[in-house]
Design a protein around this motif. Structure first.
Motif, PDB file in Angstrom:
ATOM      1  N   GLU A 541       0.854  -1.435  -0.087  1.00  0.00           N
ATOM      2  CA  GLU A 541       0.069   0.476  -0.228  1.00  0.00           C
ATOM      3  C   GLU A 541       0.854   1.506   0.185  1.00  0.00           C
ATOM      4  N   LEU A 542       2.086   1.350   0.690  1.00  0.00           N
ATOM      5  CA  LEU A 542       2.948   2.812   0.621  1.00  0.00           C
ATOM      6  C   LEU A 542       3.476   2.762  -0.603  1.00  0.00           C
ATOM      7  N   ILE A 543       3.834   1.958  -0.710  1.00  0.00           N
ATOM      8  CA  ILE A 543       4.632   1.723  -2.469  1.00  0.00           C
ATOM      9  C   ILE A 543       3.972   2.380  -3.120  1.00  0.00           C
ATOM     10  N   HIS A 544       1.931   1.848  -3.409  1.00  0.00           N
ATOM     11  CA  HIS A 544       1.161   2.311  -4.845  1.00  0.00           C
ATOM     12  C   HIS A 544       1.235   3.551  -4.079  1.00  0.00           C
ATOM     13  N   ALA A 545       1.088   3.788  -3.178  1.00  0.00           N
ATOM     14  CA  ALA A 545       1.358   5.377  -2.565  1.00  0.00           C
ATOM     15  C   ALA A 545       1.805   6.227  -3.232  1.00  0.00           C
ATOM     16  N   LEU A 546       2.853   6.110  -3.084  1.00  0.00           N
ATOM     17  CA  LEU A 546       4.326   6.795  -3.510  1.00  0.00           C
ATOM     18  C   LEU A 546       3.686   6.609  -5.262  1.00  0.00           C
ATOM     19  N   LEU A 547       4.254   5.646  -5.754  1.00  0.00           N
ATOM     20  CA  LEU A 547       3.729   5.713  -7.382  1.00  0.00           C
ATOM     21  C   LEU A 547       3.142   6.362  -7.478  1.00  0.00           C
ATOM     22  N   VAL A 548       1.480   6.545  -7.151  1.00  0.00           N
ATOM     23  CA  VAL A 548       0.465   7.444  -7.563  1.00  0.00           C
ATOM     24  C   VAL A 548       1.096   9.077  -7.554  1.00  0.00           C
ATOM     25  N   ILE A 578      -2.754  -0.862 -14.133  1.00  0.00           N
ATOM     26  CA  ILE A 578      -2.450  -2.017 -14.356  1.00  0.00           C
ATOM     27  C   ILE A 578      -0.912  -1.817 -14.260  1.00  0.00           C
ATOM     28  N   LEU A 579      -0.154  -0.199 -15.430  1.00  0.00           N
ATOM     29  CA  LEU A 579       0.990  -0.276 -15.243  1.00  0.00           C
ATOM     30  C   LEU A 579       1.709   0.112 -14.157  1.00  0.00           C
ATOM     31  N   LEU A 580       0.859   0.788 -13.002  1.00  0.00           N
ATOM     32  CA  LEU A 580       1.551   1.513 -11.944  1.00  0.00           C
ATOM     33  C   LEU A 580       2.213   0.193 -11.132  1.00  0.00           C
ATOM     34  N   PHE A 590       9.393   0.046  -3.918  1.00  0.00           N
ATOM     35  CA  PHE A 590      10.428   0.130  -1.977  1.00  0.00           C
ATOM     36  C   PHE A 590      11.618   0.064  -2.878  1.00  0.00           C
ATOM     37  N   GLY A 591      12.648  -0.169  -3.281  1.00  0.00           N
ATOM     38  CA  GLY A 591      14.029   0.744  -3.200  1.00  0.00           C
ATOM     39  C   GLY A 591      14.267   1.835  -2.313  1.00  0.00           C
ATOM     40  N   LEU A 592      12.860   2.971  -3.315  1.00  0.00           N
ATOM     41  CA  LEU A 592      12.759   4.374  -2.893  1.00  0.00           C
ATOM     42  C   LEU A 592      12.524   4.526  -1.236  1.00  0.00           C
ATOM     43  N   ILE A 593      11.888   3.497  -1.110  1.00  0.00           N
ATOM     44  CA  ILE A 593      11.222   3.804   0.857  1.00  0.00           C
ATOM     45  C   ILE A 593      12.370   2.985   2.083  1.00  0.00           C
ATOM     46  N   ASN A 594      13.243   1.911   1.066  1.00  0.00           N
ATOM     47  CA  ASN A 594      14.080   1.503   2.493  1.00  0.00           C
ATOM     48  C   ASN A 594      14.882   1.783   1.742  1.00  0.00           C
ATOM     49  N   THR A 617      11.148   5.796 -15.426  1.00  0.00           N
ATOM     50  CA  THR A 617      12.216   5.114 -14.401  1.00  0.00           C
ATOM     51  C   THR A 617      12.723   7.126 -14.714  1.00  0.00           C
ATOM     52  N   LYS A 618      13.135   7.432 -15.711  1.00  0.00           N
ATOM     53  CA  LYS A 618      13.722   8.845 -15.766  1.00  0.00           C
ATOM     54  C   LYS A 618      13.442   9.480 -14.882  1.00  0.00           C
ATOM     55  N   PHE A 619      12.151  10.452 -15.978  1.00  0.00           N
ATOM     56  CA  PHE A 619      11.360  11.165 -14.832  1.00  0.00           C
ATOM     57  C   PHE A 619      11.626  10.855 -12.917  1.00  0.00           C
ATOM     58  N   ILE A 620      11.667   9.951 -12.546  1.00  0.00           N
ATOM     59  CA  ILE A 620      11.967   9.648 -11.632  1.00  0.00           C
ATOM     60  C   ILE A 620      13.578  10.024 -10.684  1.00  0.00           C
ATOM     61  N   SER A 621      14.380   9.523 -11.375  1.00  0.00           N
ATOM     62  CA  SER A 621      15.486   9.800 -11.737  1.00  0.00           C
ATOM     63  C   SER A 621      15.890  11.257 -11.522  1.00  0.00           C
ATOM     64  N   ARG A 622      15.046  11.723 -12.315  1.00  0.00           N
ATOM     65  CA  ARG A 622      15.508  13.470 -12.089  1.00  0.00           C
ATOM     66  C   ARG A 622      14.498  13.598 -10.849  1.00  0.00           C
ATOM     67  N   PHE A 623      13.678  13.395 -10.736  1.00  0.00           N
ATOM     68  CA  PHE A 623      12.866  13.941  -9.903  1.00  0.00           C
ATOM     69  C   PHE A 623      13.881  13.190  -7.667  1.00  0.00           C
ATOM     70  N   THR A 624      13.875  12.556  -8.129  1.00  0.00           N
ATOM     71  CA  THR A 624      15.108  11.734  -6.608  1.00  0.00           C
ATOM     72  C   THR A 624      15.479  12.719  -6.569  1.00  0.00           C
ATOM     73  N   GLY A 625      16.356  12.538  -7.627  1.00  0.00           N
ATOM     74  CA  GLY A 625      17.892  12.735  -7.541  1.00  0.00           C
ATOM     75  C   GLY A 625      19.137  11.294  -8.016  1.00  0.00           C
ATOM     76  N   ARG A 626      17.925  11.052  -7.733  1.00  0.00           N
ATOM     77  CA  ARG A 626      18.841   9.062  -7.877  1.00  0.00           C
ATOM     78  C   ARG A 626      19.420   8.483  -8.255  1.00  0.00           C
TER      79      ARG A 626
END
Length: 650
Positions: A541-548, A578-580, A590-594, A617-626
């Motif tokens: 649930e935590l993972i889904h909330a973060l992805l949304v 389904i895509l998420l 899971f990796g971002l959370i833990n 994943t390209k977007f997330i790498s920019r948003f999170t700086g990871r």
């Protein structure tokens, strides 16, 4: 197929006159140490010369010895094998025939072994055919010779003949028969043959024999029958380090790396009297590499160093593969540079390491450097360098290398090489050129070649060629669901939804299911596995909330979910859900959370990374700086600041 010869020794490639002339020349050669010839018995001296490696001098004495003994001939045969001398071997064989020893069952086994060592398998078969009183050792010798020479089908015919006429088989007989299954061509029929041999092993009471059962396990593993291999392993009352290593290898090489690591943990922590050897560690490293388990791999590396197991070339190559597949290409390069001795496998590993990271021209330069260093490229060398060209879009360079195989290196292209060439051209959107390559092939294309074309058609949405390729694949691999899914993807991309429905119905009517997406991530030295639309993880649930949340932020920056990838007639919101739920997204959440902020996230995927996951994943790498590393079935993707190392070419 073997043809039975008449029970005469076939004509030697050198004439009797040539043999006599050669013997005369030997007799005239100066010998450093003066040899005192005793006309009554030179056998002890001949035997002594053979043991010391002086074969020519021993043969000189043999020509004047009227009564050679069985032991003399045995040592002469062994000496010919060690020195890889066919003319001398044939001379000894003729001498034996002249003295009535050519039908001696004991010496026959030695002759068969000798001709096998000299890669003269037809002569070995001639020796076997001429023996009228065949002991089990003679039968085993020809089984071993045929198997080691790659004539598995013929070896199995011999084995079947032994059982038909009632020859009592021993543990060596069954072992050679099992190994013959592995070196034969027809996987399907010989997997069944392996089960038949398994039945005979049980009927003859060899189920407690660790060597036979380990070989049987290895046969099932090579045919990809993990269930049978596990059954054999679990049923073994006694297991040695070879047995454990074989089972770990079975898991590691059949896409079950998680199970391989669990079994290794059990071996180390529960079996106190067993110490893993270098073979064990090669397979463990392969499992770590498959999961991109860098931290665990480092622990294994330290374990190897503490036990001084790091001196073998296969182990060093496995370490290179581990670090390269975990994104540490510079470490793999350092290990290679520090190697005192580099064989072709080491060079191939380095070439493929740069290839999966997209450094195609670097891989080509390493290939050229290998040749300059005097290392002859193998067939795998060309698979590695062609694959590197494919990942980098170097179509013309790859074509040139493909032509050089036969023209400059004497290697006939196999179906795997043609599959690389088709993939190379297809990814570059030269699909009709790739199809032309298939039309002009001198060998049967097979599923790998047609599969490469279908995969490329999916990338570039070419319906015509996709239908042509899939029609061939449905005949060659009727139970491979992946081919049906790829064709459905092509139809979906083209908006041909009636055809999508038809392919899905065909898939269901044949009782086939697509391979589920599965991803792995290592967090704090523990491996976590995710299935697509996985609801079992306690943090789901935590993972889904973060992805949304991330998805909504990305939409404001121009991200559009690629819902066309969902082959179901559903509302857009449901398709987005389904895509998420794709396994790599769940692993990423899971990796971002833990994991700690700024720490690199490493994910492994069992299938090709889909376009939507790649974009997100390209977007997330920019948003999170990871930094995020995803290794799919094709290559390594490194995402930094919204950019992927593949340049959107994969």
């Amino acid at each position: 197929m073997w043809v039975l010869h008449s029970p005469q020794i076939i004509q030697p490639p050198i004439s009797s006159l040539a043999v006599k002339q050669r013997t005369s020349i030997i007799a005239q050669q100066s010998i450093n140490n003066t040899i005192s010839i005793n006309p009554t018995n030179n056998n002890p001296l001949i035997q002594s010369l053979c043991k010391k490696g002086h074969l020519k001098q021993a043969l000189h004495l043999l020509s004047s010895e009227p009564n050679p003994t069985q032991q003399t001939y045995e040592l002469l045969i062994l000496s010919c094998s060690r020195q890889k001398s066919f003319p001398d071997a044939f001379y000894v064989h003729r001498n034996m025939a002249d003295n009535g020893f050519d039908q001696d069952p004991f010496l026959a086994t030695k002759l068969i072994d000798m001709y096998s060592e000299l890669e003269c398998i037809e002569y070995a078969r001639q020796v076997f055919d001429k023996i009228p009183r065949r002991t089990i050792y003679v039968w085993n010798a020809i089984l071993r010779a045929l198997t080691l020479s790659g004539y598995g089908v013929e070896a199995l015919r011999i084995y079947r003949r032994m059982n038909r006429i009632g020859v009592p088989c021993d543990r060596f007989t069954h072992t050679y028969a099992l190994k013959a299954c592995v070196v034969s061509e027809s996987v399907t029929s010989l997997s069944k043959k392996g089960r038949e041999i398994h039945g005979r092993i049980l009927r003859h009471g060899y189920e407690t024999h660790v060597h036979i059962m380990t070989t049987l396990l290895d046969v099932y593993a090579k045919f990809g029958n993990v269930v049978y291999a596990t059954y054999v392993f679990d049923g073994m009352p006694d297991k040695n380090v070879v047995s454990w290593s074989a089972m770990i290898a079975c898991y590691a090489k059949n896409e079950k790396p998680f199970e391989a690591l669990k079994l290794f943990h059990e071996m180390v922590h529960q079996i106190s009297d067993l110490s893993p050897n270098s073979v064990t560690m090669v397979n463990v490293l392969q499992a770590c590499a498959a999961l991109a388990a860098l931290e665990l791999g480092k622990l294994i590396h330290c374990y190897i160093l503490r036990r001084n197991l790091n001196s073998t070339l296969p182990l060093t190559s496995a370490l290179m593969t581990l670090y390269a597949r975990c994104g540490k290409l510079e470490v793999a390069q350092k290990i290679f540079d520090q190697m005192d001795k580099k064989d072709v496998v080491s060079w191939n590993t380095l070439i493929s390491s740069y290839g999966i990271h997209g450094f195609g021209m670097k891989a080509v330069r390493i290939f050229e450097k290998m040749i300059s260093a005097g290392i002859k490229p193998s067939a795998i060398s060309f698979v590695s360098v062609l694959g590197a060209c494919s990942h980098a879009g170097l179509a013309d360079v790859g074509k040139m290398l493909f032509r050089s195989m036969a023209e400059h290196h004497g290697i006939s292209p196999s179906a795997e090489h043609y599959a690389c060439l088709v993939d190379l051209l297809g990814r570059s959107n030269r699909l009709y050129e790739a199809a032309k390559v298939i039309e002009n092939m001198r060998i049967d294309p097979g599923p790998k070649v047609w599969g490469s074309l279908l995969g490329s058609c999916k990338i570039h949405c070419n319906v015509e060629l996709a239908e042509r390729a899939s029609s061939q694949l449905f005949k060659l691999e009727p139970t491979n669901a992946g081919n049906y899914v790829l064709l459905a993807d092509v139809y979906a991309e083209a908006g041909m939804w009636d055809e999508v429905k038809r392919v899905k119905q065909l898939l269901e009517s044949r009782g086939l299911q697509k391979v589920s997406g599965r991803s792995w991530i290592e967090v704090k030295r523990k491996i976590y596995s995710f299935m697509s639309v996985d609801e079992l993880n306690p943090q789901i649930e935590l993972i889904h909330a973060l992805l949304v949340e991330l998805s909504e932020e990305m939409k404001q920056q121009g991200y559009i979910p690629q819902t066309k990838l969902v082959l179901y007639d559903l509302e857009e919101k449901e398709k987005e859900r389904i895509l998420l739920g794709h396994s790599e997204k769940l692993a990423l959440g899971f990796g971002l959370i833990n994991s700690s902020k700024g720490q690199t996230i490493r994910i492994t995927k069992n299938l090709r990374l889909c376009e939507d996951c790649h974009t997100m994943t390209k977007f997330i790498s920019r948003f999170t700086g990871r930094e995020i590393m995803v290794r799919d079935v094709n290559r390594v993707h490194r995402f930094r600041d919204g950019i992927c190392s593949c340049g959107d070419y994969w």
